[in-house]
Design an enzyme around this catalytic site. Structure first.
Site, mmCIF file in Angstrom:
data_model
loop_
_atom_site.group_PDB
_atom_site.id
_atom_site.type_symbol
_atom_site.label_atom_id
_atom_site.label_comp_id
_atom_site.label_asym_id
_atom_site.label_seq_id
_atom_site.Cartn_x
_atom_site.Cartn_y
_atom_site.Cartn_z
ATOM 1 N N CYS B 86 0.820 -1.213 0.000
ATOM 2 C CA CYS B 86 0.000 0.000 0.000
ATOM 3 C C CYS B 86 0.852 1.261 0.000
ATOM 4 O O CYS B 86 0.326 2.360 -0.149
ATOM 5 C CB CYS B 86 -0.942 0.001 1.198
ATOM 6 S SG CYS B 86 -2.021 -1.437 1.230
ATOM 7 N N HIS B 339 -9.240 3.609 -1.616
ATOM 8 C CA HIS B 339 -7.893 3.084 -1.403
ATOM 9 C C HIS B 339 -7.486 2.092 -2.500
ATOM 10 O O HIS B 339 -7.295 0.909 -2.253
ATOM 11 C CB HIS B 339 -7.837 2.420 -0.018
ATOM 12 C CG HIS B 339 -6.516 1.820 0.343
ATOM 13 N ND1 HIS B 339 -5.320 2.337 -0.088
ATOM 14 C CD2 HIS B 339 -6.199 0.726 1.100
ATOM 15 C CE1 HIS B 339 -4.332 1.581 0.375
ATOM 16 N NE2 HIS B 339 -4.835 0.609 1.090
#
Lengths: 394, 394
Positions: B86, B339
């Protein structure tokens, strides 16, 4: 821009190691390189990690370095996981170099690691097929190509390129076999090479046909391995009294889809300019012979032996063999030493560091001062997607 | 080390776009950022590309940037494909910054792109499971985990962390819901946010339970998107008369398996030191709220509001809401803006650039001069595998 040097280099043996994983290979190479630099694992301040196939072969994506080095003593520092297909490890070297050049740290580790052998042999081919435009591949071959692979996809690409080269330069299949035999001879002198058997031109010609003019002994094998290099600022190395070789240039270029396919030449031009070195200065070369005919086109792009026809003559007359004017792939190259794809770029540089430090033993190029590595990766339809040219100086 | 600035920033809308691919998203963000900098695609000299999930979702590994930007006009230049789960896109930003700092080029593009929605919904979870130790995962759950996924693996991890935090700080589920409601309010003001609905604390508490204290509206959704930034040397930007914000620090740190789990704090400490900025100077923050409780621990690590108990009080009293002393996740954060994992780090920085340039319209933090982004990725068992802290200055 600070001057950057290589102070440690190590490669694991290359080969088929069904019982080893990426962590085992990478840790051996990382600690080996650190030890070669007479440093402690705790001295490493940054890691750039090249790996190309783990995502497909083991499922591991995203945090490959952090996991590969977990428990090694090299932990907690900035880690960058980088991919550029078969040029992943030289891209990692580029980042380690950049980190030191930009004064981010004094000691960086560049490492490439790959584990390609698998009980299911086709998995390696499935992984290699991810280095092309996968959407296009699926359109052409259907979804099953992602689990079944596209056979020797890259060898088909290389065979096509070899035929173009034959038309352009007059090179024959025997010329390619001559280059392959030379490289297998070099590999026979490298105790870490995957293949360590010298091969005659006849043996290469008589080995199993793969695609077009390519026979088995002209093609790089599937294999596993890892290679690492410790880079530092020249100032740090001098302060510590470490022996080193200098990084004179590290240049990455990308291909252009439907473009001129000149990515290796562009990278070479920029690297020579940046190093302040001319092609005639070069003493030893490691180049990306994923199949032996590539050696011809790459030497042409590196501009060390004139045009395509001159390169054919240059190789035929033995100038690229140990003892010749410009030895090429003294390590055994990809064809003999092996080609664990994400490790290859660093492995080339380990060989050149050994040459420049005069430690290449039975395959030493006497008096080598300037060394060039060419590492290319992926396919954009008319040539590699990425090419990295690195120039090192004694 | 040269001074590096951001002169262009753009993000695509975030959301579920079944009909778009990585190329379409990345090209929109790349060209949008270049246009925002009033440059031409041909001016871009280097690309650092963050993507985390394509390997699993479409099969594309190795040469993601070269393919994503093929035909965009940004081609042929050095391209680095970088992964850090991420934190992939902020790692890419770091490389673009490094390239300019080290005098390799004048104009670099940092870009993150991710396409996570798929007709087969479980594929996104399969991809996310590659950001942990896959060998360990397979040992625990069997080979099928690689094709079936491990459910909401990361939400289970975040739920466990939330419980530890509750014990340590006295935070309650309602405190987490307060942070989530604040962030959804911010997201309602961002026209590019995946969710654009303001939510009350009650609505957050009453939404579907996910794991431990986490409810659906505290968790970041699956989604697609891309964000890009154009970086240049300050000298270049001045010469061209471009408006810009300064990169004051870009710091990457890695986790240590079985270590202290202090990776975000280590990254923050180094970033403040490198920027010459103290936590009390910070005006606006984008942080990695993959689930809302993370906001509490990260604010503690960023040292902007005292210890864990003080942070709970700080958030409860509205100081992190627009109009408060230190607005956090004005973009809507991961929870509301979305996200798309390989895009998130760049999207955070796009928001902060907008804030520092005074262009954040309905969600502008008045007088913002110093902005901090915190982006974390992967899991090493006791915390993230990678954390990047970036500090920008007006």
């Amino acid at each position: 821009m600070r001057s950057v040097v290589v102070a440690g280099a190590y490669m694991t043996p290359f080969g088929k190691f069904l019982d080893r994983n990426v962590r085992s290979l990478a840790t051996e190479a990382a600690l080996g390189a650190v030890k070669d630099a007479a440093l402690d694992p705790k001295d490493v301040e940054m890691v750039a990690f090249g790996n190309a196939a783990s995502g497909v072969l083991t499922g591991q994506e995203m945090i490959r370095a952090q996991l590969a080095l977990a428990g090694s003593g090299i932990e907690g520092v900035p880690m960058l996981n980088v991919e550029n297909a078969c040029a992943s490890a030289s891209s990692a070297f580029h980042l380690a170099w950049l980190s030191i050049a930009a004064d981010q740290c004094e000691v960086a580790l560049a490492i490439g690691a790959e584990k390609m052998t698998h009980e299911d042999k086709k998995r390696a081919f499935v992984a290699l097929a991810r280095a092309v435009d996968v959407e296009e591949l699926v359109r052409e071959h259907g979804e099953a190509v992602l689990t079944e692979g596209a056979g020797s996809l890259f060898m088909d690409i290389y065979a096509k390129e070899a035929k173009v080269l034959m038309d352009r330069s007059g090179a024959t299949q025997r010329d390619f076999a001559t280059a392959a035999a030379k490289t297998h001879f070099h590999g026979s002198l490298n105790p870490k090479s995957q293949y360590r058997q010298a091969r005659s031109v006849e043996e290469v010609l008589e080995s199993r046909p793969i695609a077009g003019p390519l026979t088995l002994l002209m093609c790089s094998p599937i294999g596993d391995g890892s290679a690492g290099l410790v880079l530092c600022s020249e100032e740090y190395a001098r302060k510590k009294g470490m022996p080193f070789v200098r990084v004179l240039a590290s240049t990455i270029q990308s291909g252009v889809r439907d473009g001129a396919g000149d990515v290796v030449r562009r990278a070479a031009d920029k690297a020579y300019a940046s190093a302040g070195v001319s092609p005639s200065d070069v003493d030893v070369i490691e180049l990306h012979d994923a199949a032996s005919p590539a050696e011809f086109a790459i030497l042409e792009d590196l501009q060390v032996a004139g045009d395509a026809e001159s390169v054919v003559q240059f190789i035929a007359s033995g100038e690229t063999r140990l003892g010749g004017r410009l030895p090429v792939n003294t390590s055994g190259g990809l064809v003999s030493k092996g080609h664990p794809i994400g490790a290859t770029g660093c492995a080339q540089l380990v060989e050149l560091v050994e040459q420049l430090r005069g430690r290449a033993q039975g395959r030493q190029v006497e008096g080598a001062r300037i060394a060039v590595a060419e590492n290319a990766g992926g396919d954009l339809g008319n040539g590699p997607a990425a090419a990295v040219v690195t120039i090192l100086g004694a």
